[in-house]
Design a protein around this motif. Structure first.
Motif, PDB file in Angstrom:
ATOM      1  N   ASN A 135      31.198  75.793  -0.486  1.00 39.03           N
ATOM      2  CA  ASN A 135      30.136  75.813  -1.497  1.00 39.03           C
ATOM      3  C   ASN A 135      29.826  74.450  -2.094  1.00 39.03           C
ATOM      4  O   ASN A 135      28.935  74.335  -2.935  1.00 39.03           O
ATOM      5  CB  ASN A 135      30.518  76.749  -2.653  1.00 39.03           C
ATOM      6  CG  ASN A 135      30.739  78.162  -2.160  1.00 39.03           C
ATOM      7  OD1 ASN A 135      30.293  78.510  -1.054  1.00 39.03           O
ATOM      8  ND2 ASN A 135      31.431  78.974  -2.946  1.00 39.03           N
ATOM      9  N   PHE A 136      30.593  73.411  -1.708  1.00 36.97           N
ATOM     10  CA  PHE A 136      30.397  72.108  -2.373  1.00 36.97           C
ATOM     11  C   PHE A 136      30.170  70.998  -1.359  1.00 36.97           C
ATOM     12  O   PHE A 136      30.626  71.073  -0.217  1.00 36.97           O
ATOM     13  CB  PHE A 136      31.610  71.775  -3.249  1.00 36.97           C
ATOM     14  CG  PHE A 136      31.810  72.760  -4.363  1.00 36.97           C
ATOM     15  CD1 PHE A 136      31.118  72.613  -5.562  1.00 36.97           C
ATOM     16  CD2 PHE A 136      32.670  73.843  -4.208  1.00 36.97           C
ATOM     17  CE1 PHE A 136      31.288  73.529  -6.591  1.00 36.97           C
ATOM     18  CE2 PHE A 136      32.845  74.753  -5.234  1.00 36.97           C
ATOM     19  CZ  PHE A 136      32.154  74.607  -6.429  1.00 36.97           C
ATOM     20  N   ASP A 137      29.467  69.977  -1.839  1.00 38.63           N
ATOM     21  CA  ASP A 137      29.223  68.789  -1.016  1.00 38.63           C
ATOM     22  C   ASP A 137      30.533  68.101  -0.674  1.00 38.63           C
ATOM     23  O   ASP A 137      31.370  67.913  -1.544  1.00 38.63           O
ATOM     24  CB  ASP A 137      28.393  67.771  -1.818  1.00 38.63           C
ATOM     25  CG  ASP A 137      26.925  67.974  -1.571  1.00 38.63           C
ATOM     26  OD1 ASP A 137      26.587  68.889  -0.797  1.00 38.63           O
ATOM     27  OD2 ASP A 137      26.147  67.212  -2.178  1.00 38.63           O
ATOM     28  N   GLU A 138      30.638  67.690   0.552  1.00 42.49           N
ATOM     29  CA  GLU A 138      31.775  66.881   1.006  1.00 42.49           C
ATOM     30  C   GLU A 138      31.970  65.669   0.084  1.00 42.49           C
ATOM     31  O   GLU A 138      33.080  65.317  -0.308  1.00 42.49           O
ATOM     32  CB  GLU A 138      31.447  66.424   2.443  1.00 42.49           C
ATOM     33  CG  GLU A 138      32.433  65.497   3.072  1.00 42.49           C
ATOM     34  CD  GLU A 138      33.504  66.260   3.849  1.00 42.49           C
ATOM     35  OE1 GLU A 138      33.204  67.351   4.364  1.00 42.49           O
ATOM     36  OE2 GLU A 138      34.637  65.748   3.910  1.00 42.49           O
ATOM     37  N   ALA A 139      30.861  65.043  -0.321  1.00 45.09           N
ATOM     38  CA  ALA A 139      30.911  63.823  -1.149  1.00 45.09           C
ATOM     39  C   ALA A 139      31.568  64.095  -2.496  1.00 45.09           C
ATOM     40  O   ALA A 139      32.293  63.257  -3.025  1.00 45.09           O
ATOM     41  CB  ALA A 139      29.502  63.281  -1.353  1.00 45.09           C
ATOM     42  N   VAL A 140      31.304  65.267  -3.042  1.00 48.80           N
ATOM     43  CA  VAL A 140      31.910  65.623  -4.340  1.00 48.80           C
ATOM     44  C   VAL A 140      33.407  65.889  -4.155  1.00 48.80           C
ATOM     45  O   VAL A 140      34.245  65.373  -4.895  1.00 48.80           O
ATOM     46  CB  VAL A 140      31.206  66.865  -4.944  1.00 48.80           C
ATOM     47  CG1 VAL A 140      31.972  67.383  -6.155  1.00 48.80           C
ATOM     48  CG2 VAL A 140      29.770  66.540  -5.313  1.00 48.80           C
ATOM     49  N   LEU A 141      33.716  66.674  -3.120  1.00 45.60           N
ATOM     50  CA  LEU A 141      35.126  67.029  -2.887  1.00 45.60           C
ATOM     51  C   LEU A 141      35.986  65.790  -2.683  1.00 45.60           C
ATOM     52  O   LEU A 141      37.136  65.737  -3.108  1.00 45.60           O
ATOM     53  CB  LEU A 141      35.237  67.956  -1.666  1.00 45.60           C
ATOM     54  CG  LEU A 141      34.595  69.334  -1.843  1.00 45.60           C
ATOM     55  CD1 LEU A 141      34.722  70.146  -0.544  1.00 45.60           C
ATOM     56  CD2 LEU A 141      35.203  70.114  -2.994  1.00 45.60           C
ATOM     57  N   LYS A 142      35.406  64.773  -2.049  1.00 39.11           N
ATOM     58  CA  LYS A 142      36.157  63.540  -1.768  1.00 39.11           C
ATOM     59  C   LYS A 142      36.576  62.807  -3.036  1.00 39.11           C
ATOM     60  O   LYS A 142      37.507  62.025  -3.035  1.00 39.11           O
ATOM     61  CB  LYS A 142      35.293  62.587  -0.933  1.00 39.11           C
ATOM     62  CG  LYS A 142      35.512  62.746   0.544  1.00 39.11           C
ATOM     63  CD  LYS A 142      34.748  61.687   1.256  1.00 39.11           C
ATOM     64  CE  LYS A 142      35.566  60.925   2.269  1.00 39.11           C
ATOM     65  NZ  LYS A 142      34.664  60.239   3.215  1.00 39.11           N
ATOM     66  N   ARG A 176      45.203  70.105  -3.272  1.00 45.19           N
ATOM     67  CA  ARG A 176      45.838  70.478  -2.016  1.00 45.19           C
ATOM     68  C   ARG A 176      44.866  71.246  -1.130  1.00 45.19           C
ATOM     69  O   ARG A 176      44.073  72.056  -1.619  1.00 45.19           O
ATOM     70  CB  ARG A 176      47.050  71.394  -2.275  1.00 45.19           C
ATOM     71  CG  ARG A 176      48.320  70.677  -2.677  1.00 45.19           C
ATOM     72  CD  ARG A 176      49.476  71.680  -2.768  1.00 45.19           C
ATOM     73  NE  ARG A 176      49.258  72.657  -3.833  1.00 45.19           N
ATOM     74  CZ  ARG A 176      49.098  73.956  -3.632  1.00 45.19           C
ATOM     75  NH1 ARG A 176      49.122  74.468  -2.406  1.00 45.19           N
ATOM     76  NH2 ARG A 176      48.905  74.771  -4.651  1.00 45.19           N
ATOM     77  N   SER A 177      44.934  70.990   0.154  1.00 44.22           N
ATOM     78  CA  SER A 177      44.226  71.762   1.178  1.00 44.22           C
ATOM     79  C   SER A 177      42.728  71.870   0.915  1.00 44.22           C
ATOM     80  O   SER A 177      42.090  72.859   1.288  1.00 44.22           O
ATOM     81  CB  SER A 177      44.786  73.201   1.269  1.00 44.22           C
ATOM     82  OG  SER A 177      46.165  73.220   1.114  1.00 44.22           O
ATOM     83  N   ASN A 178      42.164  70.854   0.246  1.00 45.31           N
ATOM     84  CA  ASN A 178      40.736  70.885  -0.082  1.00 45.31           C
ATOM     85  C   ASN A 178      40.378  72.166  -0.840  1.00 45.31           C
ATOM     86  O   ASN A 178      39.250  72.657  -0.769  1.00 45.31           O
ATOM     87  CB  ASN A 178      39.885  70.801   1.195  1.00 45.31           C
ATOM     88  CG  ASN A 178      38.890  69.654   1.102  1.00 45.31           C
ATOM     89  OD1 ASN A 178      38.915  68.874   0.152  1.00 45.31           O
ATOM     90  ND2 ASN A 178      38.007  69.560   2.074  1.00 45.31           N
ATOM     91  N   ARG A 179      41.328  72.731  -1.576  1.00 47.26           N
ATOM     92  CA  ARG A 179      41.109  74.043  -2.158  1.00 47.26           C
ATOM     93  C   ARG A 179      41.725  74.212  -3.555  1.00 47.26           C
ATOM     94  O   ARG A 179      41.079  74.726  -4.449  1.00 47.26           O
ATOM     95  CB  ARG A 179      41.683  75.099  -1.200  1.00 47.26           C
ATOM     96  CG  ARG A 179      41.391  76.513  -1.602  1.00 47.26           C
ATOM     97  CD  ARG A 179      41.676  77.459  -0.441  1.00 47.26           C
ATOM     98  NE  ARG A 179      41.680  78.833  -0.909  1.00 47.26           N
ATOM     99  CZ  ARG A 179      40.580  79.547  -1.163  1.00 47.26           C
ATOM    100  NH1 ARG A 179      39.385  79.013  -0.969  1.00 47.26           N
ATOM    101  NH2 ARG A 179      40.670  80.785  -1.604  1.00 47.26           N
ATOM    102  N   PHE A 180      42.970  73.726  -3.768  1.00 45.83           N
ATOM    103  CA  PHE A 180      43.653  73.973  -5.039  1.00 45.83           C
ATOM    104  C   PHE A 180      43.750  72.699  -5.875  1.00 45.83           C
ATOM    105  O   PHE A 180      44.395  71.732  -5.482  1.00 45.83           O
ATOM    106  CB  PHE A 180      45.071  74.506  -4.795  1.00 45.83           C
ATOM    107  CG  PHE A 180      45.085  75.781  -4.009  1.00 45.83           C
ATOM    108  CD1 PHE A 180      44.688  76.980  -4.602  1.00 45.83           C
ATOM    109  CD2 PHE A 180      45.482  75.783  -2.669  1.00 45.83           C
ATOM    110  CE1 PHE A 180      44.702  78.157  -3.870  1.00 45.83           C
ATOM    111  CE2 PHE A 180      45.492  76.962  -1.944  1.00 45.83           C
ATOM    112  CZ  PHE A 180      45.098  78.150  -2.531  1.00 45.83           C
TER     113      PHE A 180
END
Ligand code: 4AD
Ligand code: MG
Length: 479
Positions: free
Chosen positions: A53-60, A29-33
């Motif tokens: 702190n993290f790459d957009e590519a990883v978060l995706k 959720r919310s790019n966070r939880f």
């Protein structure tokens, strides 16, 4: 760094510790939880990601159903809803999950029908419901071994391939490696099983009881716990073609001892699950409460799942004879108003509607029925002095019907031989079974518990297909 299981983290949280967890993303959720589940418990661990702190590519790639490894520090949770959370410092994407594909599966986080979940039995383990069911299934198996071990029983492995039809119902799956197109034939055109792998016709076992009796007459008390196969063409919510059965067998026990053992055993399992599976049980309990709310008042369960387990533990089972049960049924208003589909008279094999009436309407508790007519029970059951009935016992449970079938066994050689003749069982097929009645034969008794029916009872699932990982039923052997 050593991986820690979420069950362990949540039960003994070590605030401030650096840990590594691995599991599957339930939600992000919310790019966070991140809600992470690793199967060790129904509960998820909340992991907090500072996206700067993290790459957009990883978060995706942190999407529902994806597998990730998260390193970080365990801290007291800033939000409500959980006591602790993981402040993430490192993310490893272990296995990606394409969101478009996930959409089509049971892993999509929304309510799915149990039928849809069954079609995806390979993925349904990932859902809360089936995670809970299969953790509890494990616990039931463990409780069973524990119970018998504590009581000095020996676990006996009986054969899966066998030549005998213990129950005499003729519902067997043949095992052969003869060429199906061109099998060797006898002169009369029948298949010549002497040329088959074992030199005789064999099938998958319908019960380990006969072999368990042989061992009980030397080791004193044994139990089997194995796969059991029945080619009954009954497509009900309580029958499987492949199920698991537990069959204890005890030398010197009579029918009363047998009833006492059964009752104590079933109570132990219910108590064990309440003590050791509280989280999963609560989840299934609440799930059922929700489901019940959408049903008309008269179709709802009077007790919740947990109340039903407590009820079994705290109340004595009602014990009565088959003959008494027939009287109860005949005197019921239900019978007088012709509400039973099948007629009731002494000698009938009780139908599930009769059993459920006794348990759910008349006595409102588990029932042990004893002393059935000899004709409707298996050949090995001990003949009573009345000459008409045998020392059989069935345990009936609310919502399930028959959960246990058992009996005291016929230990007298002459009567057993006569029963074989009456049931058209050639003595030479069972010479080894009859033999035990020649050398220090003793009264003995045992029963069979349908494992899946027990798991149904303790999980509240109403279809037996939902308590075995991969159900085998008529026209269905997928997975
Ligand atoms: O009553 P059953 O047929 O008894 C026996 O097989 C005896 N040899 C047991 C014994 O005395 N050792 O089966 C025992 C139990 C049933 O009460 C039911 O719970 C379960 O096995 N069972 C099934 N469960 C799922 N699918 C089926 N097709 C089942 N058939 C029986
Ligand atoms: Mg039975």
């Amino acid at each position: 760094m050593k991986r820690v299981k979420i069950a362990e983290i949540l039960s003994q949280p070590q605030i401030g510790q650096e840990i590594l967890v691995k599991g599957w993303v339930r939600a992000f959720r919310s790019n966070r939880f991140i809600q992470l589940n690793d199967g060790s418990t129904i509960n998820t661990l909340q992991a907090v990601v500072d996206f700067e702190n993290f790459d957009e590519a990883v978060l995706k790639k942190i999407t529902t159903a994806a597998a990730v490894g998260l390193k970080g520090t365990l801290i007291e949770s800033q939000g409500s809803g959980q006591a602790v959370e993981l402040q993430v410092s490192e993310i490893e994407i272990i296995g990606e999950a394409n969101p478009d594909d996930v959409q089509k599966t049971v892993m999509q986080p929304k309510k799915h029908s149990l039928e849809f979940l069954r079609e995806q039995a390979h993925l349904r383990f990932r859902t809360n419901t089936f995670g809970a069911v299969f953790r509890i299934r494990h616990a039931v198996a463990f409780a069973i071994h524990n119970y018998f071990n504590e009581k000095g029983f020996f676990y006996l492995h009986t054969p899966i391939i066998t030549g005998s039809d213990a129950e005499g119902a003729g519902e067997m799956f043949r095992v052969t490696n003869l060429d199906p197109i061109n099998p060797p034939l006898n002169e009369d055109g029948t298949v010549n099983f002497k040329e088959d792998f074992f030199g005789k016709a064999v099938n998958l076992t319908v019960s380990g009881q006969l072999e368990a009796e042989l061992a009980a007459l030397a080791l004193g008390q044994v139990y089997t716990f194995g796969p059991t196969f029945r080619a009954e063409n009954s497509n009900t919510s309580r029958h499987l073609a492949e199920f698991w059965m537990i069959e204890p067998e005890v030398a010197f026990n009579d029918l009363l001892d047998n009833m006492n053992l059964t009752e104590d055993f079933l109570k132990y399992i219910c108590q064990y699950i309440m003590t050791n599976c509280a989280d999963d049980l609560k989840f299934l309990n609440d799930r059922e409460v929700q489901e019940q709310a959408s049903k008309p008042q008269n179709e709802r369960n009077e007790l919740s799942l947990i109340e039903r387990l407590q009820f079994v533990v705290n109340n004595e089972f009602k014990r009565l004879t088959y003959t008494e049960a027939i009287d109860v049924l005949k005197n019921s208003n239900h019978y007088k108003k012709k509400k039973f589909k099948f007629d009731v008279s002494w000698g009938i094999d009780l139908q599930s509607e009769h059993e459920r009436y006794l348990v759910e309407k008349e006595f409102k508790c588990p029932v042990i029925l004893t002393n059935y007519p000899a004709e409707i029970k298996a050949f090995y059951m001990r003949q009573n002095d009345d000459g008409k009935t045998v020392a059989a016992m069935d345990v009936l449970f609310p919502g399930i019907g028959e959960i246990v079938g058992g009996s005291q066994r016929e230990e007298r050689l002459d009567i057993l031989k006569k029963k074989c003749a009456d049931f058209h069982i050639p003595e030479e097929e069972l010479w080894w079974y009859l033999d035990t009645r020649k050398f220090g034969t003793v009264p003995h008794a045992g029963f069979g518990l349908g494992f899946e029916r027990m798991v149904m009872f303790v999980t509240g699932m109403s279809n037996i297909r939902d308590v075995i990982p991969f159900p085998r039923t008529p026209q269905n052997a997928e997975f």
